[in-house]
Design an enzyme around this catalytic site. Sequence first.
Site, mmCIF file in Angstrom:
data_model
loop_
_atom_site.group_PDB
_atom_site.id
_atom_site.type_symbol
_atom_site.label_atom_id
_atom_site.label_comp_id
_atom_site.label_asym_id
_atom_site.label_seq_id
_atom_site.Cartn_x
_atom_site.Cartn_y
_atom_site.Cartn_z
ATOM 1 N N LYS A 32 -17.302 -12.532 24.961
ATOM 2 C CA LYS A 32 -17.855 -11.180 25.094
ATOM 3 C C LYS A 32 -19.353 -11.238 24.834
ATOM 4 C CE LYS A 32 -17.417 -7.847 21.813
ATOM 5 N NZ LYS A 32 -18.768 -7.274 21.633
ATOM 6 N N ASP A 59 -19.987 -6.207 27.195
ATOM 7 C CA ASP A 59 -19.707 -5.073 26.300
ATOM 8 C C ASP A 59 -20.990 -4.283 26.035
ATOM 9 O OD1 ASP A 59 -18.659 -3.446 24.251
ATOM 10 O OD2 ASP A 59 -18.826 -5.013 22.744
ATOM 11 N N LYS A 61 -21.084 -0.812 26.515
ATOM 12 C CA LYS A 61 -20.663 0.534 26.061
ATOM 13 C C LYS A 61 -21.547 1.648 26.610
ATOM 14 C CE LYS A 61 -18.757 -1.004 21.577
ATOM 15 N NZ LYS A 61 -19.256 -2.375 21.457
ATOM 16 N N ASP A 64 -23.887 8.031 29.118
ATOM 17 C CA ASP A 64 -25.029 8.839 29.568
ATOM 18 C C ASP A 64 -24.490 9.844 30.567
ATOM 19 O OD1 ASP A 64 -27.683 9.707 30.290
ATOM 20 O OD2 ASP A 64 -28.442 7.738 29.733
ATOM 21 N N THR A 119 -13.996 0.759 16.013
ATOM 22 C CA THR A 119 -13.107 0.326 14.920
ATOM 23 C C THR A 119 -13.801 0.390 13.554
ATOM 24 O OG1 THR A 119 -13.680 -1.899 15.645
ATOM 25 C CG2 THR A 119 -11.509 -1.104 16.216
ATOM 26 N N ARG A 210 -17.051 -12.390 13.928
ATOM 27 C CA ARG A 210 -17.386 -13.157 12.727
ATOM 28 C C ARG A 210 -16.299 -14.074 12.173
ATOM 29 N NH1 ARG A 210 -19.838 -7.766 10.383
ATOM 30 N NH2 ARG A 210 -18.195 -7.082 11.815
HETATM 31 O O1 C5P Z 1 -17.431 -9.686 14.022
HETATM 32 P P1 C5P Z 1 -16.329 -8.770 14.492
HETATM 33 O O2 C5P Z 1 -14.995 -9.485 14.683
HETATM 34 O O3 C5P Z 1 -16.204 -7.519 13.646
HETATM 35 O O4 C5P Z 1 -16.821 -8.332 15.949
HETATM 36 C C1 C5P Z 1 -16.174 -7.327 16.690
HETATM 37 C C2 C5P Z 1 -16.900 -7.141 17.997
HETATM 38 O O5 C5P Z 1 -16.231 -6.125 18.738
HETATM 39 C C3 C5P Z 1 -18.356 -6.702 17.872
HETATM 40 O O6 C5P Z 1 -19.062 -7.342 18.924
HETATM 41 C C4 C5P Z 1 -18.315 -5.191 18.096
HETATM 42 O O7 C5P Z 1 -19.474 -4.714 18.719
HETATM 43 C C5 C5P Z 1 -17.123 -5.051 19.052
HETATM 44 N N1 C5P Z 1 -16.419 -3.772 19.040
HETATM 45 C C6 C5P Z 1 -15.851 -3.221 17.904
HETATM 46 N N2 C5P Z 1 -15.197 -2.011 17.958
HETATM 47 C C7 C5P Z 1 -15.089 -1.359 19.111
HETATM 48 C C8 C5P Z 1 -15.662 -1.905 20.276
HETATM 49 C C9 C5P Z 1 -16.317 -3.126 20.205
HETATM 50 O O8 C5P Z 1 -15.918 -3.825 16.843
HETATM 51 N N3 C5P Z 1 -14.381 -0.231 19.167
#
Ligand code: C5P
Length: 234
Positions: A32, A59, A61, A64, A119, A210
Site C-alpha cells: 500500500k 491509499d 483517500k 472533495d 480505525t 508498523r
Molecule cells: O502502522 P499501521 O498498521 O497502524 O498502519 C495502518 C495503515 O492503514 C496506515 O497506512 C493507515 O493510513 C491506513 N489506514 C488506517 N485506517 C483506515 C484506513 C487506512 O489505519 N480506516
Amino acid sequence: MAKDVIIALDFENKEKTLAFLDQFTGRKPYVKIGMELYYAEGPAIVQEIKARGHKIFLDLKLHDIPNTVKKAMAVLRHLDVDMTNLHAAGTIAMMEAAKEGLTREDGSCGVLLAVTQLTSTSEERMQSELLINASMPDTVKKYAQNAKAAGLSGVVCSPLEAALVKEACGQDFLTVTPGIRFADGDVGDQVRIMTPEKARAASDYIVVGRPITAASDPVAAYNRCVMEFLGIDA
Ligand code: C5P
C-alpha cells in the site's frame, strides 16, 4: 475469493522504501502506497514499485466535491493500480463521480474502495467531535451500503466491523482492514484492532504497517502475518 496481506509502505522517501522492499527475496508482498510516500515522490514511485512486480493499493483517500474527485480519479486511472480509495463521507454522488473517473474507455475499472470510519477514530470521538449521533457499527454499515449503492467494490473498515459489512452488503463486497496487531504487539494510535488470525473470518485483505515495517525482522513479521491470516508459508 482472493485474500492477501498488504504491507503499508509508510516511509518518507524512495530510498527507505526500496531498501525495505529489497529484504523480500521470496514472495513479492502486495503493498500500500499512502499519502506520505506519494506526496514525497509523486507518481513515479508507483510506477517503480509496480515494475518490481508488486500489486499496489494506492491509499490517497480522496474527499472533495464530485467533479474534482472525478477528475483526480481520471488522472490516477493512468497509473493502473490494483486498488484505490476515497472517503465514503463524501456522499454517494462523490463516489459515483469517482468511479466514473476511474473507469477506462473499455468499461473496466480497478478496485475502488470507500473508507468508512478511520480505525483510529473511537465511537466516543465520532459522536462528540463529528456529531454523528449513531453507533459505530450503524455508521459503518450505512457508509458501506452507500458505497455499494454507488457501485464501489468494497470498503476499508476495522476488522471489528468486517462481518457486519459482509452481512449488510453481501459476501462478494470486499472488506479491507487496517488496525491489525499481533496478540503480543504494540497498539500505537490504532483503536479498533484485531489479530491477523481473527481477521481471517471476515476480512478479504488485511493492511499491516508498523507491526511489519517497525519489526526488527520485517520479513519474519510479514511471514508470520501470512501464516496467521492465510494459513500458508510465505
Ligand atoms: O502502522 P499501521 O498498521 O497502524 O498502519 C495502518 C495503515 O492503514 C496506515 O497506512 C493507515 O493510513 C491506513 N489506514 C488506517 N485506517 C483506515 C484506513 C487506512 O489505519 N480506516
